[in-house]
Design a protein around this motif. Structure first.
Motif, mmCIF file in Angstrom:
data_model
loop_
_atom_site.group_PDB
_atom_site.id
_atom_site.type_symbol
_atom_site.label_atom_id
_atom_site.label_comp_id
_atom_site.label_asym_id
_atom_site.label_seq_id
_atom_site.Cartn_x
_atom_site.Cartn_y
_atom_site.Cartn_z
ATOM 1 N N GLN A 1 0.822 -1.205 0.000
ATOM 2 C CA GLN A 1 0.000 0.000 0.000
ATOM 3 C C GLN A 1 0.859 1.259 0.000
ATOM 4 N N SER B 1 0.403 4.085 -2.846
ATOM 5 C CA SER B 1 -0.430 5.185 -2.389
ATOM 6 C C SER B 1 -0.076 6.497 -3.070
ATOM 7 N N ILE C 1 -4.462 -5.923 -2.445
ATOM 8 C CA ILE C 1 -4.282 -4.504 -2.760
ATOM 9 C C ILE C 1 -3.826 -4.344 -4.200
#
Length: 355
Positions: free
Chosen positions: A30, A34, A129
């Motif tokens: 992540q 991000s 993810i």
């Protein structure tokens, strides 16, 4: 007389390097992804172009199903991606819808990356993810490409409000989309309320409407995102789409064939999409042919096909394993550059051919 050159002395081979194997957890994944929505969309677009050029291997997915758990499945997506960052690998992703009632996400996944030259796996990454990211990036790319040449949508509606819907919204806003209105519909009132809360936290300034009726959501949106866990079509009335919206049919099984037959239909890969009783597959079974398909997303990107403005436009992506490899390789490289790889020493033990 022909000169005879002396034979070259073969180099003495040194010891082969011990293959390294790293594990990359969800928090690291992540962190690497991000805020990089534009970059990931460009990465996914490049992977689609490689696939269109034949520089990938993307065989059929393999479904593991269970007689005692008919709604659950685990899918293996093997793939090989060419280009400058070539890599092979496998996504192993489960879908257990009953997880939702227990407060867990429906899907969980790992991604294995294999070295192109030796075949040795060199990383295992948490991949729910990565899977959500490549799905959302593909949807954002399609929304952009399929809306060119027709009015750009200003009212978005989310049909299904789980993890994938959240990621798609993030990628739409992260790549420059803004909306005058946002609609939400889910069979679970709690899920709809939770998604509305997410929109508020994400800084959404447009009015948000939670629609009790699916028809109201569709009719009030010119960009409709289907992100449900539907196993069979549940939206059956073509009249709902009379205003010619752009439809991101991400969950693949929401729309009755009759709706597709009145629309311009785009897929990411024809052979992958038209199987396993997806809505496009049902349309093929109903008509006996594939004439209802307008083209692929790659056709649009290459300028071979243009989406019409006088019909609904539906994008039904199967979700190619090569996209997971592209995003997974990107994550691996980012974590490696940051010095955050957690390498398992001596993961491979028998490395001498004769002991």
């Amino acid at each position: 007389m022909t000169d005879v050159l002396p034979a070259a002395t073969p180099a003495t081979p040194g010891p082969a390097p011990v293959p390294a194997f790293a594990v990359i957890g969800g928090e690291q994944v992540q962190r690497a992804l991000s805020g990089r929505e534009r970059q990931i969309v460009e990465l996914v677009e490049a992977a689609y172009r490689l696939h269109d050029a034949g520089d990938t291997v993307n065989p059929p997915s393999y479904f593991l199903r269970f007689p005692d758990r008919p709604t659950a499945r685990i899918i293996a997506l093997p793939a090989s991606l060419g280009g400058p960052d070539r890599v092979d690998g496998l996504k192993w992703i489960s879908s257990f819808p009953q997880n939702v009632s227990a407060g867990l996400p429906r899907a969980s996944a790992v991604l294995i990356l294999n070295d192109h030259d030796t075949g040795y796996p060199f990383a295992c990454l948490e991949s729910s993810i990565i899977s959500a990211t490549r799905t959302a990036a593909s949807a954002a790319l399609a929304a952009d490409r399929l809306s060119r040449g027709r009015p750009r949508p200003t009212r978005v509606g989310f049909f299904g409000t789980g993890l994938i819907a959240r990621y798609i919204h993030t990628f739409l806003t992260g790549t420059g989309w803004s909306f005058e209105a946002v609609g939400v519909h889910d069979v679970s009132a709690d899920s709809a309320a939770g998604f509305r809360g997410y929109l508020s936290q994400a800084g959404t300034t447009a009015p948000v409407t939670v629609h009790d009726r699916a028809e109201d959501l569709v009719r009030s949106s010119d960009l409709v995102v289907f992100a449900t866990v539907a196993a069979r079509p549940h939206v059956t009335d073509p009249a709902w789409f009379g205003h010619n919206p752009l439809v991101l049919h991400v969950s693949l099984r929401d729309l009755a064939p009759e709706i597709l037959l009145g629309a311009a239909n785009f897929v990411d890969d024809v052979e992958h999409c038209l199987k396993a009783d997806t809505s496009p597959h049902l349309a093929e079974q109903l008509t006996g042919n594939r004439g209802f398909l307008t083209g692929t997303l790659s056709d649009v990107m290459a300028g071979r096909v243009a989406p019409p403005a006088d019909r609904p436009v539906v994008f039904s992506p199967f979700g190619l394993g090569v996209l997971d490899l592209a995003v997974g390789r990107y994550v691996y490289d980012e974590v490696s550059r940051a010095g955050g790889l957690r390498v398992i020493d001596d993961f491979f033990h028998e490395l001498r051919r004769y002991g």
